[in-house]
Design an enzyme around this catalytic site. Structure first.
Site, PDB file in Angstrom:
ATOM      1  N   HIS A 263       0.536  -1.404   0.068  1.00 29.70           N
ATOM      2  CA  HIS A 263       0.265  -0.179  -0.240  1.00 29.70           C
ATOM      3  C   HIS A 263       0.949   1.228   0.299  1.00 29.70           C
ATOM      4  CE1 HIS A 263      -2.654   2.478   2.057  1.00 29.70           C
ATOM      5  NE2 HIS A 263      -3.761   2.128   1.205  1.00 29.70           N
TER       6      HIS A 263
ATOM      7  N   GLN B 114      -4.833  -5.544   6.346  1.00 26.19           N
ATOM      8  CA  GLN B 114      -6.172  -6.985   5.744  1.00 26.19           C
ATOM      9  C   GLN B 114      -6.418  -7.929   6.893  1.00 26.19           C
ATOM     10  OE1 GLN B 114      -7.808  -5.056   3.071  1.00 26.19           O
ATOM     11  NE2 GLN B 114      -7.240  -2.932   3.278  1.00 26.19           N
TER      12      GLN B 114
HETATM   13  C1  LIG Z   1      -3.076  -3.034   3.445  1.00 27.00           C
HETATM   14  C2  LIG Z   1      -3.248  -1.242   3.859  1.00 27.00           C
HETATM   15  N1  LIG Z   1      -2.074  -0.500   4.449  1.00 27.00           N
HETATM   16  C3  LIG Z   1      -2.190   0.049   4.772  1.00 27.00           C
HETATM   17  C4  LIG Z   1      -3.537   0.919   4.917  1.00 27.00           C
HETATM   18  C5  LIG Z   1      -3.917   1.887   5.393  1.00 27.00           C
HETATM   19  O1  LIG Z   1      -4.536   2.027   6.656  1.00 27.00           O
HETATM   20  P1  LIG Z   1      -5.143   3.909   6.890  1.00 27.00           P
HETATM   21  O2  LIG Z   1      -5.205   4.322   5.534  1.00 27.00           O
HETATM   22  O3  LIG Z   1      -5.689   3.449   8.294  1.00 27.00           O
HETATM   23  O4  LIG Z   1      -3.794   4.936   7.576  1.00 27.00           O
HETATM   24  C6  LIG Z   1      -4.155   0.128   4.497  1.00 27.00           C
HETATM   25  C7  LIG Z   1      -5.815   0.498   4.343  1.00 27.00           C
HETATM   26  O5  LIG Z   1      -6.510   1.843   3.864  1.00 27.00           O
HETATM   27  C8  LIG Z   1      -3.531  -1.526   3.299  1.00 27.00           C
HETATM   28  O6  LIG Z   1      -5.051  -0.994   3.045  1.00 27.00           O
END
Ligand SMILES: Cc1ncc(COP(=O)(O)O)c(C=O)c1O
Ligand SMILES: Cc1ncc(COP(=O)(O)O)c(C=O)c1O
Lengths: 138, 399, 399, 138
Positions: C115, C193
């Site tokens: 991500h 996830q």
């Molecule tokens: C695999 C993964 N990592 C990190 C994130 C980041 O999470 P957040 O936006 O809650 O900080 C997400 C979701 O957006 C995600 O699906």
């Protein structure tokens, strides 16, 4: 009224008979509690495994000073092993662990701090002196 | 309706006298209900989806930005950045701007009354070589005129609180910021103790940057605000990076979204923004003028009462129009933590300690103090009970 | 009781088919109620006061830490740091550790499935001179064996997601982390996830660092977690600085509190921690095994159904035991945003776009995709309705 | 059904009669929408203040492509001033500002995008082409 402010504790807080500087202490251990501003220093003279004299200086709340003072009354003239055992029991009491009746009684006046196990905000005050003791005897 | 009745916690606990409003505020029913309503009706991830819940969450989030803009009289919505609290806002300024822009021969001028959160982020950058200077105040919290000379042509940034949470002084922001303007320094105002208690108008205050926390102004925990004048904020480097603040990401480099997204990384706290929006509505419903009148009256009442007692030593302003709705004091010979503990046993919630103001405490030669801080729901009766309980403390320690 | 009935939003809106669970989860009644209960009964500033509300808030906060510790099988409570979301947790690692420790000849190895939040914080440090490498996967999301050779004796840190939110692959974490162990690299796992969908055990996974967000696992917005192995975490430098994370502050320097406070600056989000605690209780009440069984069954059902349709192109794992509870796909000749908009008009919430995975999209030669992601409350009927609505999209575009 | 996916829009999306590369365009303006992945480039040939030819290339969703195409049909052969005026009216429509009946009618087929003012997630798609036009004519 908050049971922790018992006659006994207030008495120690006032009398300050253990609040004094020792000449040539063997151990000087400063304990501080940044959150409250408690800042107490324990001094010990240990000879042949016996705590022959003890005193403290510094400033702190009634609970930290009374606990330090009651502790000094309890361990002065006793063996290092005895002091360590009492410290262990005291910490377990504050953590809210269950003690045998024997153990509890062996804490003598320090039982007055039992209710600190339900006062997390003040537990650090009550244990400050005992932490100094533990560190000194390490 | 009594003001107290707006607050479910106080309604459920008629015994509690809450005088720790400077630490965190109680929450009105309307704010709590709105959070429930959000999770029961609209909850979705903002900014990302085409579906109705995502769209609504985005709308709620952006409407909150507009509400904050209007509330503090900012020019543009993009000047409002949501953070988790005032502390993060201040860190964002340090890491996202100061770290990149300050030169080693420059200096940063902080008020000695600053909260730790308005000191440490700058200390952390001291390896860059700049100087950290402090504006000292007298014991009433006033800066001596000569202190302002510390603000000079090498001053990069000046920062002070609108109201000191340590001694309650309402600073003369104008004189400090006028001096900063004269040398071209960035003007940062920590409004954490001001917002919700007095009019905070970024234009009138002439602030370049301003920070505050939602939880101190009837909003939920976990939400804070950074205001920045657009031209300045637009030069900020990204601080937290990740989802939602980018344009294009390749393996080695990325380009960033425009303001305000650029400074808001990851899934944002819509609940927090909505709660903050409702808190602003609550404040506007009651009216800042009313809030101020109630708090000023209580502060005067408490101050006079405590001042007349020789056993009580009060710190900070003696002229009450220089004082926010809080009083720091000590009961002679009694440690403040003992005072607070005994008051707690009388269901009176006050704060004792260094109030995250160790440099101020050291400057004023204090170890720690007691602090009572008021909100619109407090009453004279609360203060009478406080005073009676202080008399109980005296009995314990003096008799 | 149907699982759907635990979620007020879904009960109030029987028409909504929520298939965007990978973006954010819906909130169970127990979580919402607990937030209300907190603000109506216990609200106070944690860590600071001697009064009952402050004490209770501190207890709630620290019990939450213990709950997270137990939930992910950490050894010690001090290994759990609360942040605002997974993104902030990853930034904390970059700014608080990597920035201070990495050498210019070293490299960081990221999965191409990461991500953006697990890429950008490291890109931001590239001025330090280290190399950023990517583990490439095939179109089913598997790393080719030779890719692991990129992890070498100069590798400082290896980071990958336990489940890719972009193509749904459950990575073979063990093979990657074994290689990292062989060269002594730090092992970072993005469990955003995974948590709430499968057992996440930091010991079994052999992770040094692990991050996730509360809002994706039935918790409220505005709360995230960083887990760090104690010996490692204890070497972290402070990141956000300010109130509550210090020991002594003087004008020019400060000393810091021990873990975990050292890494948590400013007034913390007790509401968020309590909501997260309740979310963990909810997960444990239903049981991860049950959740997993329901989600796996639905994923299989949806996958088979969509696969049999020639107009639908599915990305990611073909072996379903390598797939988390999400499916990314495209309807041939139709832009994913058009699909999502039309599905929305049928009250079906899905996500379309790059899913904050642009490097992965580029690697797989995709512009953007549709994503459906499941939770325990979804049913076969939801999937039938999804499929019927996809057929409506076809009518619009193909006829 | 979502009213935005009207016959008209789908027709433009399919026919692609304006999706073509021009020889020697005077203006080439790329518009992109990082969130959706829309990426369209408008090309214009302007002579004596008249838009004599226009076309676009790239990829995007139905709404972005149809909006671009309808816009091209509308401004081709017209003056620069005319195109600017239409862009202004179009943006105001999408922002949900109230238009006079005259203004609305003057948008001709582009009225089909009116409902985007209630679809913030898609408004950027519908305005992409018009932004390219505005930038080109600056
Ligand atoms: C695999 C993964 N990592 C990190 C994130 C980041 O999470 P957040 O936006 O809650 O900080 C997400 C979701 O957006 C995600 O699906
Ligand atoms: C003047 C002032 N500034 C900053 C802060 C920090 O706010 P927070 O802890 O919500 O980040 C506080 C309160 O703690 C404060 O009183």
């Amino acid at each position: 009224m908050n049971s922790i402010y018992s006659e006994l504790i207030l008495e120690h807080n006032k009398s300050k008979h253990n609040k004094r500087e020792l000449d040539h202490p063997d151990h000087v251990e400063r304990g501080h509690n940044p959150n409250c501003g408690d800042d107490l220093t324990l001094q010990l003279i240990v000879k042949d495994n016996i705590i022959v004299d003890a005193g403290y200086i510094g400033s702190g709340c009634a609970i930290s000073q009374a606990s330090m003072s009651i502790m000094i009354d309890m361990v002065k003239g006793e063996t290092v092993a005895f002091a360590k055992e009492k410290a262990d029991i005291f910490f377990r009491m504050i953590r809210g662990e269950s003690l045998t009746e024997e153990e509890l009684e062996s804490l003598e006046d320090a039982i007055a701090f039992e209710s600190l196990n339900r006062m997390p905000a003040r537990a650090k005050c009550g244990t400050l002196g005992w932490h100094c003791l533990e560190e000194s005897l390490k | 309706m009594l003001y107290r009745d707006y607050f479910p916690l106080l309604k459920h606990h008629p015994e509690i006298i809450y005088l720790d409003n400077a630490a965190t505020s109680q929450k009105p029913e309307s704010v709590i209900n709105e959070i429930v309503h959000y999770y029961e009706e609209h909850n979705g991830s903002p900014h990302r989806g085409a579906h109705i819940l995502s769209v609504r969450s985005t709308e709620i989030y952006e409407r909150g930005r507009d509400a904050v803009r209007d509330f503090i009289h900012a020019n543009r919505s993009e000047e409002i950045i949501f953070t988790r609290n005032a502390t993060e806002s201040l860190n964002l300024i340090a890491y996202g701007y100061v770290m990149h822009e300050i030169k080693s021969h420059q200096n940063i001028v902080l008020s000695i009354t600053n909260h730790h959160s308005n000191i440490l982020p700058f200390q952390q950058l001291k390896h860059l070589g700049f100087e950290l200077r402090y504006l000292y105040c007298d014991e009433t919290g006033q800066f001596l005129d000569s202190e302002l000379d510390k603000i000079d042509e090498n001053t990069f940034l000046v920062s002070l609180p609108i109201i000191s949470n340590g001694i309650g002084v309402i600073h003369d922001v104008k004189s400090v910021f006028d001096k900063a303007d004269a040398v071209g320094a960035i003007k940062l105002l920590d409004a954490a103790q001001g917002v919700g208690h007095m009019e905070v108008d970024v234009q009138a205050l002439n602030a370049d940057l301003l920070v505050f926390s939602g939880h101190k102004m009837f909003g939920p925990q976990g939400i804070g605000v950074l205001y920045g004048r657009y031209e300045l904020l637009d030069t900020f480097h990204p601080f937290l990076t990740g989802g939602d603040m980018i344009e294009y990401v390749t393996e080695q480099t990325s380009s960033f979204a425009p303001l305000p997204e650029r400074l808001e990384a990851g899934t944002q706290n819509v609940e927090g923004v909505l709660g903050l929006t409702k808190a602003i509505e609550f404040i506007e419903e009651i009216g800042l003028k009313n809030i101020h009148a109630v708090e000023a009256e209580l502060t005067t009442y408490a101050y006079e009462k405590m001042k007349s007692d020789d056993a009580i030593e009060i710190y900070g302003p003696t002229e009450l129009n220089h004082r926010g709705a809080l009083i720091t004091f000590n009961l002679k010979e009694v440690h403040p933590h003992d005072v607070a503990s005994i008051l707690d046993s009388h269901h009176i919630a006050i704060r004792a300690g260094h109030h995250c103001c160790q440099p101020l405490m050291h400057h004023l030669n204090l170890q720690s103090t007691c602090r009572v801080s008021f909100s619109v729901f407090n009453t004279r009766d609360d203060i009478d009970k406080l005073y009676n309980a202080i008399n109980e403390v005296k009995k314990v320690f003096y008799e």
